[in-house]
Write a protein that holds these residues in place. Structure first.
Motif, PDB file in Angstrom:
ATOM      1  N   LEU A 187      -1.045 -12.699   1.108  1.00 30.50           N
ATOM      2  CA  LEU A 187      -1.951 -12.830  -0.023  1.00 30.50           C
ATOM      3  C   LEU A 187      -3.021 -11.754   0.023  1.00 30.50           C
ATOM      4  O   LEU A 187      -3.693 -11.573   1.041  1.00 30.50           O
ATOM      5  N   VAL A 188      -3.168 -11.043  -1.102  1.00 32.04           N
ATOM      6  CA  VAL A 188      -4.309 -10.160  -1.313  1.00 32.04           C
ATOM      7  C   VAL A 188      -5.329 -10.973  -2.083  1.00 32.04           C
ATOM      8  O   VAL A 188      -5.132 -11.283  -3.265  1.00 32.04           O
ATOM      9  N   ASP A 189      -6.414 -11.365  -1.399  1.00 33.04           N
ATOM     10  CA  ASP A 189      -7.424 -12.197  -2.045  1.00 33.04           C
ATOM     11  C   ASP A 189      -8.059 -11.437  -3.200  1.00 33.04           C
ATOM     12  O   ASP A 189      -8.222 -10.212  -3.148  1.00 33.04           O
ATOM     13  N   ILE A 190      -8.429 -12.177  -4.251  1.00 34.34           N
ATOM     14  CA  ILE A 190      -8.992 -11.523  -5.431  1.00 34.34           C
ATOM     15  C   ILE A 190     -10.271 -10.761  -5.080  1.00 34.34           C
ATOM     16  O   ILE A 190     -10.594  -9.746  -5.697  1.00 34.34           O
ATOM     17  N   ALA A 191     -10.977 -11.224  -4.030  1.00 34.74           N
ATOM     18  CA  ALA A 191     -12.194 -10.521  -3.606  1.00 34.74           C
ATOM     19  C   ALA A 191     -11.886  -9.174  -2.983  1.00 34.74           C
ATOM     20  O   ALA A 191     -12.767  -8.305  -2.894  1.00 34.74           O
ATOM     21  N   ASP A 192     -10.631  -8.962  -2.542  1.00 36.79           N
ATOM     22  CA  ASP A 192     -10.240  -7.709  -1.909  1.00 36.79           C
ATOM     23  C   ASP A 192      -9.523  -6.759  -2.855  1.00 36.79           C
ATOM     24  O   ASP A 192      -9.065  -5.693  -2.443  1.00 36.79           O
ATOM     25  N   LEU A 193      -9.389  -7.145  -4.128  1.00 38.31           N
ATOM     26  CA  LEU A 193      -8.821  -6.236  -5.118  1.00 38.31           C
ATOM     27  C   LEU A 193      -9.851  -5.168  -5.471  1.00 38.31           C
ATOM     28  O   LEU A 193     -11.061  -5.345  -5.242  1.00 38.31           O
ATOM     29  N   PRO A 194      -9.419  -4.035  -6.030  1.00 40.57           N
ATOM     30  CA  PRO A 194     -10.375  -3.002  -6.434  1.00 40.57           C
ATOM     31  C   PRO A 194     -11.457  -3.559  -7.354  1.00 40.57           C
ATOM     32  O   PRO A 194     -11.229  -4.523  -8.092  1.00 40.57           O
ATOM     33  N   GLY A 232      -5.645 -14.539  -6.289  1.00 40.38           N
ATOM     34  CA  GLY A 232      -5.153 -13.310  -5.703  1.00 40.38           C
ATOM     35  C   GLY A 232      -3.732 -12.969  -6.078  1.00 40.38           C
ATOM     36  O   GLY A 232      -3.140 -13.565  -6.991  1.00 40.38           O
ATOM     37  N   VAL A 233      -3.183 -11.985  -5.349  1.00 39.88           N
ATOM     38  CA  VAL A 233      -1.850 -11.459  -5.619  1.00 39.88           C
ATOM     39  C   VAL A 233      -0.995 -11.639  -4.370  1.00 39.88           C
ATOM     40  O   VAL A 233      -1.434 -11.318  -3.254  1.00 39.88           O
ATOM     41  N   PHE A 234       0.229 -12.144  -4.553  1.00 38.16           N
ATOM     42  CA  PHE A 234       1.159 -12.309  -3.438  1.00 38.16           C
ATOM     43  C   PHE A 234       2.048 -11.069  -3.349  1.00 38.16           C
ATOM     44  O   PHE A 234       2.617 -10.625  -4.347  1.00 38.16           O
ATOM     45  N   VAL A 235       2.164 -10.539  -2.129  1.00 35.02           N
ATOM     46  CA  VAL A 235       2.979  -9.358  -1.876  1.00 35.02           C
ATOM     47  C   VAL A 235       3.961  -9.678  -0.752  1.00 35.02           C
ATOM     48  O   VAL A 235       3.569 -10.193   0.300  1.00 35.02           O
ATOM     49  N   GLU A 236       5.235  -9.383  -0.970  1.00 33.82           N
ATOM     50  CA  GLU A 236       6.269  -9.634   0.028  1.00 33.82           C
ATOM     51  C   GLU A 236       6.460  -8.414   0.928  1.00 33.82           C
ATOM     52  O   GLU A 236       6.580  -7.285   0.459  1.00 33.82           O
ATOM     53  N   SER A 238      -2.744 -12.369   5.592  1.00 32.96           N
ATOM     54  CA  SER A 238      -3.744 -11.793   4.680  1.00 32.96           C
ATOM     55  C   SER A 238      -3.553 -10.286   4.613  1.00 32.96           C
ATOM     56  O   SER A 238      -3.393  -9.618   5.645  1.00 32.96           O
ATOM     57  N   LEU A 239      -3.596  -9.750   3.386  1.00 34.83           N
ATOM     58  CA  LEU A 239      -3.330  -8.333   3.150  1.00 34.83           C
ATOM     59  C   LEU A 239      -4.470  -7.719   2.351  1.00 34.83           C
ATOM     60  O   LEU A 239      -5.223  -8.416   1.658  1.00 34.83           O
ATOM     61  N   VAL A 240      -4.557  -6.395   2.437  1.00 34.59           N
ATOM     62  CA  VAL A 240      -5.380  -5.615   1.516  1.00 34.59           C
ATOM     63  C   VAL A 240      -4.510  -4.493   0.981  1.00 34.59           C
ATOM     64  O   VAL A 240      -3.578  -4.033   1.645  1.00 34.59           O
ATOM     65  N   LEU A 241      -4.805  -4.077  -0.247  1.00 35.31           N
ATOM     66  CA  LEU A 241      -4.008  -3.025  -0.867  1.00 35.31           C
ATOM     67  C   LEU A 241      -4.437  -1.669  -0.361  1.00 35.31           C
ATOM     68  O   LEU A 241      -5.629  -1.368  -0.264  1.00 35.31           O
TER      69      LEU A 241
END
Length: 855
Positions: free
Chosen positions: A765-772, A752-756, A815-818
């Motif tokens: 963390l934006v889990d890779i499963a929650d990416l577009p 995934g991607v870390f966002v501050e 845990s985050l989502v974009l």
């Protein structure tokens, strides 16, 4: 002194671009001077004899290959896999241990691992392993919440370190209930198909109850928070028997001098105070008196980068060494740094000293302190309170008008602080708001600002790096819950104190070096070549360029170019991750961060044990004792005192071998260290972990072991402070699930991607499963995640909008989502190529926080 070459050689041979060389060719590649070659050759022989370096075909030197069986520290991941860091290290890095091959090892365990090759990646061979034996366990106790699982009770450990649940029996005997935070002693560790078992030894209170979070972190990190009756009795006696009239003999009486303290508004232990006076032209140096020990040796301004070093004149017999061809100008300032004389109240070896050594440092939580010394001393007779006569050790440093050190003198004294000031008050005075501040204090503060700016400019010219990373101050309500946060104060008032403390630390280190003492230095190794190459690649992924073999000036140019721009936070963070971790050691490796060849910690003996150790040695030197003949031993292996003293007794500020000089100032922040550094520090948090601590009986006679112990307790304290701060911020964010915020991408990983969160400075963390919807690939060398189908990318430094999806308080995870699902991210691009020479500016905060430890 071949020992000073050893780590430099190992680092050079570990470079990814290193190709095996013969001894003479290696010396040329490392820019070893001819007069240094015999010591360099001896160092190589020592390394080959120890098996740390091997001679290949034609006698060419290289690090040993990865053996088929290695021992090392295991670091686990919540997804089941882990890594083993070999000890001793090889040239091939860590060993990846897949899920199912860990044999029940948990983070911090010392394990034996069977290793095999797994293929090449980024031009290097990678290795995979299987844990075949657990040699020692890192944890004997865990802290977590009690839960009912079917008809069994389990404790699920809390914290950032992934640990397996522990099954417990006889719950009723401890009068606990579901949801309570408890401490569990592990009776049997988890193995394949069998869970861990333990017994509850302490109930902390209901999860989320008042003060339970602080107590949880204290127990989780094994912080000693109770003093023995013997130590308390000694503290009471020291405080009760303190009469200033009995302590004046042999000390300078400075009670009528204008001396001030500057500390945070909520500080209670004041261990440093400042005086400053202008020197009239032609004024002779102060004469030595009984209480005053004068050093003839000046502190030359010595840029650490050999390729840009200014020439220096030779020191005339009996005269001071100077920092340039023309020599220093006449003395213009005399700075007095007055430090609480804790050693006058804590004799070496008594119960107080033993417990201070066990703690190593005070730990500062929001509204709660775990002190190194009982508060009778730390907040009482040792603290430099306004108007109270207090014992001090003082450093008087004379400077010319350009901020170059002319000489330094040392004294034991009695002072009485004229004014207790806060950083905010000093800032107000420097900005012209001088109400209720006496005129002499106003004049003093303005002079302090002038001298601090001169010193800072000098140190920046010498190559000092100052990372400009934001920090936040938490605002707590009456129940100690976070209600808001605001940016931390970064005014120049903090920099004034920082500069003066650094100068005093350096002066004391030079004096002890001249005396030939084996003492704890504050060492900050230069960054590994691979770390700098990774930084270059990461910056390229963020749209910037840095030479792959960056020198210190390249780093200065980089930071100077992005200062004040949106990319500054990310660039400073990436630079921080490329730097090594500072530590305590008697080795003469210098301080990369501060452009200093001779550095130690002297200015905070109330809260740091290394400073107390240095105070005792300085007192011995001032009494005229021969510290070279002391019982202090240099190495853990039993090196003789004579050998230790010969190894350690080198001219002050002797140049480091075969490398360019670099420096920097690091700040500690919640989650600011690299995740790997945090995991490694957490893995070694247990006091009883082999190699992490030191026998209290052995510490006073073995400086190397003492340094390891103090480095361990420092990391333990920093991790504990960060974890509680993180937990409190997550408690606040748990009330804001579903809200969106503007964040910045700080990292990418295969999962995934870390966002501050830019307001609270915590990563989610934006889990890779929650990416577009896309097929996402990670390019770690460029620090980017790319969608194969759409070409969308997420790069370090991208500005994105994210929504808080979940807050996991026990696991300390956000845990985050974009929100902007289709965006490539708005990227604060930097310059294409950074080649302009220059310096960078930074502001340093003080305060009782992890960041203040670097003084």
């Amino acid at each position: 002194m071949p020992d000073r070459f050893i780590q430099t050689i190992v680092n050079f041979l570990a470079r990814p671009d290193y190709r095996p060389l013969k001894l003479r060719a290696l010396a040329r590649a490392m820019e070893i001077d001819e007069d240094e070659y015999p010591a360099f050759r001896s160092a190589v022989r020592s390394l080959t004899d120890a098996g740390r370096v091997v001679a290949g075909g034609g006698g060419k030197l290289l690090l040993p290959p990865m053996p088929t069986i290695v021992d090392g520290v295991f670091r686990g991941n919540r997804r089941g896999y882990g890594f083993v860091t070999p000890d001793p290290p090889t040239g091939d890095g860590d060993v990846h241990v897949p899920a199912g091959a860990t044999s029940g090892a948990q983070s911090g365990d010392i394990v034996r691992c069977r290793v095999r090759k797994s293929g090449r990646q980024d031009g290097r061979m990678r290795y995979v392993g299987e844990v075949v034996e657990i040699l020692s366990r890192a944890f004997s106790r865990v802290v977590g919440a009690l839960e009912k699982a079917g008809d069994r009770w389990i404790v699920r450990p809390h914290g950032t370190t992934p640990l397996e649940p522990v099954y417990v029996d006889d719950v009723s005997a401890r009068q606990v209930r579901a949801g309570d935070q408890v401490v569990v002693e592990i009776l049997a560790y988890a193995e394949e198909g069998r869970p861990a078992r333990g017994v509850i030894v302490e109930r902390l209170g209901p999860f989320g109850g008042p003060g339970v979070d602080v107590l949880t972190v204290i127990r989780q990190y094994g912080l000693p928070d109770m003093f023995s009756e013997e130590a308390l009795a000694e503290a009471r006696e020291a405080a009760r028997s303190y009469r200033i009239e009995d302590r004046l003999d042999g000390r300078l009486d400075l009670r009528d001098e204008l001396i001030v303290t500057i500390d945070p508004a909520d500080a209670r232990d004041f261990d440093d105070a400042i005086s400053l006076r202008r020197i009239d032209e032609g004024e002779p140096p102060a004469k030595s008196v009984t209480a005053l020990e004068e050093s003839d040796r000046a502190a030359p301004s010595t840029p650490r980068d050999r390729s840009r070093r200014k020439p220096r004149s030779r020191r005339a017999a009996g005269g001071p060494e100077v920092g340039s061809v023309a020599g220093p100008l006449p003395a213009a300032w005399e700075l007095g740094v007055h430090i609480a004389d804790v050693s006058a109240f804590v004799p070496a070896g008594n119960a107080l000293d033993r417990e201070a050594l066990e703690r190593g440092t005070s730990v500062y939580f929001p509204r709660h302190v775990v002190p190194m010394l009982p508060e009778l001393l730390s907040n009482g007779v040792c603290s430099l309170q306004e108007g109270a006569p207090r014992l001090c050790k003082c450093v008087f440093i004379r400077y010319d008008a350009e901020g170059r050190v002319i000489d330094a003198r040392f004294a034991e004294s009695v002072i009485s602080s004229s004014k207790r000031l806060t950083y905010e008050q000093v800032t107000a005075v420097l900005e012209g708001r001088t109400a209720d501040v006496p005129e002499p204090v106003i004049a003093l503060l303005r002079d302090m600002e002038r001298l601090a700016r001169i010193i800072r400019s000098r140190r920046l010219r010498e190559g000092m790096l100052v990372l400009d990373l934001p920090d936040v101050e938490l605002e707590l309500d009456d129940h100690n819950r976070v209600r808001d946060a605001h940016p931390a104060d970064t005014s120049f008032s903090h920099t004034i104190i920082e500069m003066f403390m650094v100068e005093a630390n350096e002066a004391v280190a030079r004096r002890l070096t001249e005396a030939g003492a084996a003492f704890l230095r504050r060492v900050h190794p230069e960054p590994a070549a691979e770390a700098l190459e990774n930084l270059s690649l990461a910056l390229r992924g963020a749209g910037m360029e840095l030479p792959r073999r960056a020198e210190r000036r390249d780093l200065q140019d980089l930071l100077d170019t992005v200062r004040g721009k949106p990319a500054a936070t990310v660039v400073n963070l990436l630079t921080l991750k490329s730097l090594a971790q500072a530590l305590y050691s008697p080795r003469r490796e210098g301080h990369y961060a501060l452009a200093s060849e001779c550095y130690c910690h002297f200015t905070s003996p109330i809260r740091r044990y290394p400073d107390l150790h240095v105070h005792r040695l300085l007192a011995a030197v001032m009494r005229g004792e021969d510290v070279r003949a002391s019982a202090v031993r240099y190495a853990a292996g039993g090196e003789t005192d004579a050998a230790a003293n010969e190894r350690n007794a080198a001219p002050a500020c002797e140049k480091q071998p075969g490398r360019r000089r670099r420096t920097g100032t690091r700040r500690g922040h919640v989650r600011r260290a690299s995740r790997r550094d945090n995991e490694e520090a957490r893995a070694s948090r247990r006091v009883d972990r082999p190699g992490s601590s030191v026998s209290l009986d052995a510490a006073p006679t073995d400086v190397t072991l003492l340094g390891r112990h103090c480095s361990f307790t420092e990391r333990r304290a920093q991790d504990a402070e960060r974890e509680l701060k993180l937990l409190k911020v997550l408690e606040l964010l748990s009330d804001h699930v579903g809200e969106s915020f503007e964040g910045i991408v700080t990292g990418v990983a295969p999962f995934g991607v870390f966002v501050e969160h830019r307001r609270y400075l915590v990563d989610g963390l934006v889990d890779i499963a929650d990416l577009p919807d896309d097929y996402w690939e990670i390019d770690e060398s460029r620090s980017a995640m790319r969608g194969r189908r759409t070409g969308r990318r997420f790069r370090i430094g991208d500005v994105v909008r994210a929504t808080i999806a979940k807050v996991d308080l026990p696991g300390r995870r956000l845990s985050l989502v974009l929100t902007e699902s289709g965006s490539e991210g708005r990227h604060p691009r930097g310059p294409d190529v950074l080649r302009r020479r220059g310096r960078f500016d930074s502001k340093r905060r003080g305060g009782r926080s992890p960041g203040r430890r670097g003084r």
